[in-house]
Motif scaffolding. Structure first.
Motif, PDB file in Angstrom:
ATOM      1  N   MET A  87      -5.775  -1.213  -6.227  1.00  0.00           N
ATOM      2  CA  MET A  87      -5.430   0.261  -6.317  1.00  0.00           C
ATOM      3  C   MET A  87      -4.968   0.585  -4.914  1.00  0.00           C
ATOM      4  SD  MET A  87      -7.722   3.837  -6.923  1.00  0.00           S
ATOM      5  CE  MET A  87      -8.102   3.192  -8.486  1.00  0.00           C
ATOM      6  N   LYS A  88      -3.702   1.306  -4.928  1.00  0.00           N
ATOM      7  CA  LYS A  88      -2.962   1.624  -3.690  1.00  0.00           C
ATOM      8  C   LYS A  88      -3.878   2.324  -2.769  1.00  0.00           C
ATOM      9  CE  LYS A  88       1.234   3.161  -3.980  1.00  0.00           C
ATOM     10  NZ  LYS A  88       2.337   4.107  -4.519  1.00  0.00           N
ATOM     11  N   SER A  89      -3.803   2.247  -1.602  1.00  0.00           N
ATOM     12  CA  SER A  89      -4.691   3.051  -0.403  1.00  0.00           C
ATOM     13  C   SER A  89      -4.315   4.636  -0.744  1.00  0.00           C
ATOM     14  CB  SER A  89      -4.533   2.549   0.877  1.00  0.00           C
ATOM     15  OG  SER A  89      -3.154   2.854   1.282  1.00  0.00           O
ATOM     16  N   SER A  90      -3.139   4.988  -0.800  1.00  0.00           N
ATOM     17  CA  SER A  90      -3.213   6.414  -0.863  1.00  0.00           C
ATOM     18  C   SER A  90      -3.957   7.005  -2.162  1.00  0.00           C
ATOM     19  CB  SER A  90      -1.336   6.771  -1.008  1.00  0.00           C
ATOM     20  OG  SER A  90      -0.890   5.932  -2.030  1.00  0.00           O
ATOM     21  N   ILE A  91      -3.832   6.239  -3.041  1.00  0.00           N
ATOM     22  CA  ILE A  91      -4.499   7.005  -4.328  1.00  0.00           C
ATOM     23  C   ILE A  91      -5.712   6.729  -4.330  1.00  0.00           C
ATOM     24  CG2 ILE A  91      -5.002   6.335  -6.839  1.00  0.00           C
ATOM     25  CD1 ILE A  91      -2.205   7.359  -6.592  1.00  0.00           C
ATOM     26  N   ALA A  92      -6.498   5.642  -3.801  1.00  0.00           N
ATOM     27  CA  ALA A  92      -8.005   5.484  -3.569  1.00  0.00           C
ATOM     28  C   ALA A  92      -8.579   6.558  -2.395  1.00  0.00           C
ATOM     29  CB  ALA A  92      -8.299   4.206  -2.663  1.00  0.00           C
TER      30      ALA A  92
ATOM     31  N   GLY B  69      -7.007   0.521 -12.390  1.00  0.00           N
ATOM     32  CA  GLY B  69      -6.607   1.105 -11.161  1.00  0.00           C
ATOM     33  C   GLY B  69      -5.006   0.959 -10.769  1.00  0.00           C
ATOM     34  N   ILE B  70      -4.346   1.126 -11.897  1.00  0.00           N
ATOM     35  CA  ILE B  70      -2.983   1.068 -11.521  1.00  0.00           C
ATOM     36  C   ILE B  70      -2.036   2.289 -11.843  1.00  0.00           C
ATOM     37  CG2 ILE B  70      -0.856  -0.165 -12.251  1.00  0.00           C
ATOM     38  CD1 ILE B  70      -2.628  -2.635 -12.784  1.00  0.00           C
ATOM     39  N   VAL B  71      -1.221   2.921 -11.180  1.00  0.00           N
ATOM     40  CA  VAL B  71      -0.563   3.967 -11.467  1.00  0.00           C
ATOM     41  C   VAL B  71       0.400   3.586 -12.945  1.00  0.00           C
ATOM     42  CG1 VAL B  71       0.998   5.774 -10.820  1.00  0.00           C
ATOM     43  CG2 VAL B  71      -1.013   5.129  -9.420  1.00  0.00           C
ATOM     44  N   ARG B  72       0.434   4.110 -13.769  1.00  0.00           N
ATOM     45  CA  ARG B  72       1.248   3.909 -14.969  1.00  0.00           C
ATOM     46  C   ARG B  72       2.554   4.553 -15.066  1.00  0.00           C
ATOM     47  NH1 ARG B  72      -0.360   0.280 -18.656  1.00  0.00           N
ATOM     48  NH2 ARG B  72       1.932  -0.012 -18.905  1.00  0.00           N
ATOM     49  N   ALA B  73       2.239   6.018 -14.601  1.00  0.00           N
ATOM     50  CA  ALA B  73       3.307   7.212 -14.781  1.00  0.00           C
ATOM     51  C   ALA B  73       2.980   8.273 -13.966  1.00  0.00           C
ATOM     52  CB  ALA B  73       3.461   7.396 -16.391  1.00  0.00           C
ATOM     53  N   ASP B  74       3.856   9.132 -14.008  1.00  0.00           N
ATOM     54  CA  ASP B  74       3.805  10.582 -13.312  1.00  0.00           C
ATOM     55  C   ASP B  74       4.456  11.452 -13.918  1.00  0.00           C
ATOM     56  OD1 ASP B  74       6.164  11.222 -11.568  1.00  0.00           O
ATOM     57  OD2 ASP B  74       5.749   9.339 -11.303  1.00  0.00           O
TER      58      ASP B  74
ATOM     59  N   ILE C 181      -0.692   9.529 -13.719  1.00  0.00           N
ATOM     60  CA  ILE C 181      -1.594   8.934 -14.625  1.00  0.00           C
ATOM     61  C   ILE C 181      -1.752   7.624 -14.128  1.00  0.00           C
ATOM     62  CG2 ILE C 181      -1.603   8.304 -17.117  1.00  0.00           C
ATOM     63  CD1 ILE C 181       0.392  10.581 -17.437  1.00  0.00           C
ATOM     64  N   ILE C 182      -3.243   7.144 -14.112  1.00  0.00           N
ATOM     65  CA  ILE C 182      -3.923   5.895 -13.688  1.00  0.00           C
ATOM     66  C   ILE C 182      -4.741   5.195 -14.797  1.00  0.00           C
ATOM     67  CG2 ILE C 182      -5.208   4.983 -11.813  1.00  0.00           C
ATOM     68  CD1 ILE C 182      -4.889   7.666 -10.322  1.00  0.00           C
TER      69      ILE C 182
END
Length: 205
Positions: free
Chosen positions: A1-6, A142-147, A136-137
């Motif tokens: 998972m990207k640090s910014s998301i975490a 733990g992967i961003v799939r869309a926004d 949307i994760i």
């Protein structure tokens, strides 16, 4: 998972927590966000009342519920918001009702824009820090799939057409936008977000 998301998820709020945070700040005459002004506080008061009404009146359609129930994976919907944002006040109650109807397939989490500048800068809209923004994760990976965001297509077209004709975004278009949301009853938000997660599930995204 990207640090910014975490990092954002670590400091995120549930929907009830977010509502309480905004309400508690209003008791002190404040709004969320780095900037404080009488106008932003007044917008926050208006939005708090609007969200109270929408929490009671928003309905998720049977068709949307049926489609959500068919989702095979679980998702985190991480929303960037602020209490003074009129679009967020119209959209968050709808998203919350969708999450509640999903039988825990959708986990709604909310973060404040000004407290998550790095994250916001990754999800700009035409170079602007427009909110709300739904990230949307995939929960398992733990992967961003869309926004998605900051508003439904119909509302975005309304704003774009007004700006093209008059060159400014004034109080009239703000009123027109709220009337658009009132007439739409949250249907566009339901349809567009459901379409995104379906496209993820069936490999179209």
């Amino acid at each position: 998972m990207k640090s910014s998301i975490a990092k954002a998820l670590f400091r995120s709020h549930t929907y009830p927590e977010y509502r309480k945070l905004v309400a508690d700040l209003l008791l002190d005459g404040k709004s969320t966000g780095n900037e404080q002004s009488e106008s932003l506080t007044n917008y926050s008061k208006l939005n708090d009342a609007r969200m109270n009404r929408l929490d009671k009146t928003v309905k998720i359609t049977d068709a949307i519920i049926s489609r959500i129930e068919k989702l095979e994976h679980k998702y985190i919907w991480l929303v960037i918001s602020e209490g003074w944002c009129g679009d967020a006040a119209q959209i968050l109650p709808v998203i919350n009702k969708m999450a509640l109807a999903s039988h825990k397939k959708i986990d709604l989490r909310i973060v404040l824009r000004d407290e998550n500048e790095g994250l916001m800068n990754e999800y700009l809209t035409n170079g602007a820090r427009a909110i709300p923004k739904v990230i949307i994760i995939c929960k398992e990976a733990g992967i961003v799939r869309a926004d998605w965001g900051p508003r439904p297509r119909g509302a975005s077209e309304l704003i774009a057409n007004y700006k093209k004709e008059f060159g400014v975004l004034d109080e009239k278009i703000k009123t027109d936008l709220q009337l658009w949301y009132l007439a739409d009853k949250g249907i566009s938000v339901q349809e567009e977000l459901t379409e995104i997660v379906e496209n993820i599930q069936y490999g179209r995204l």
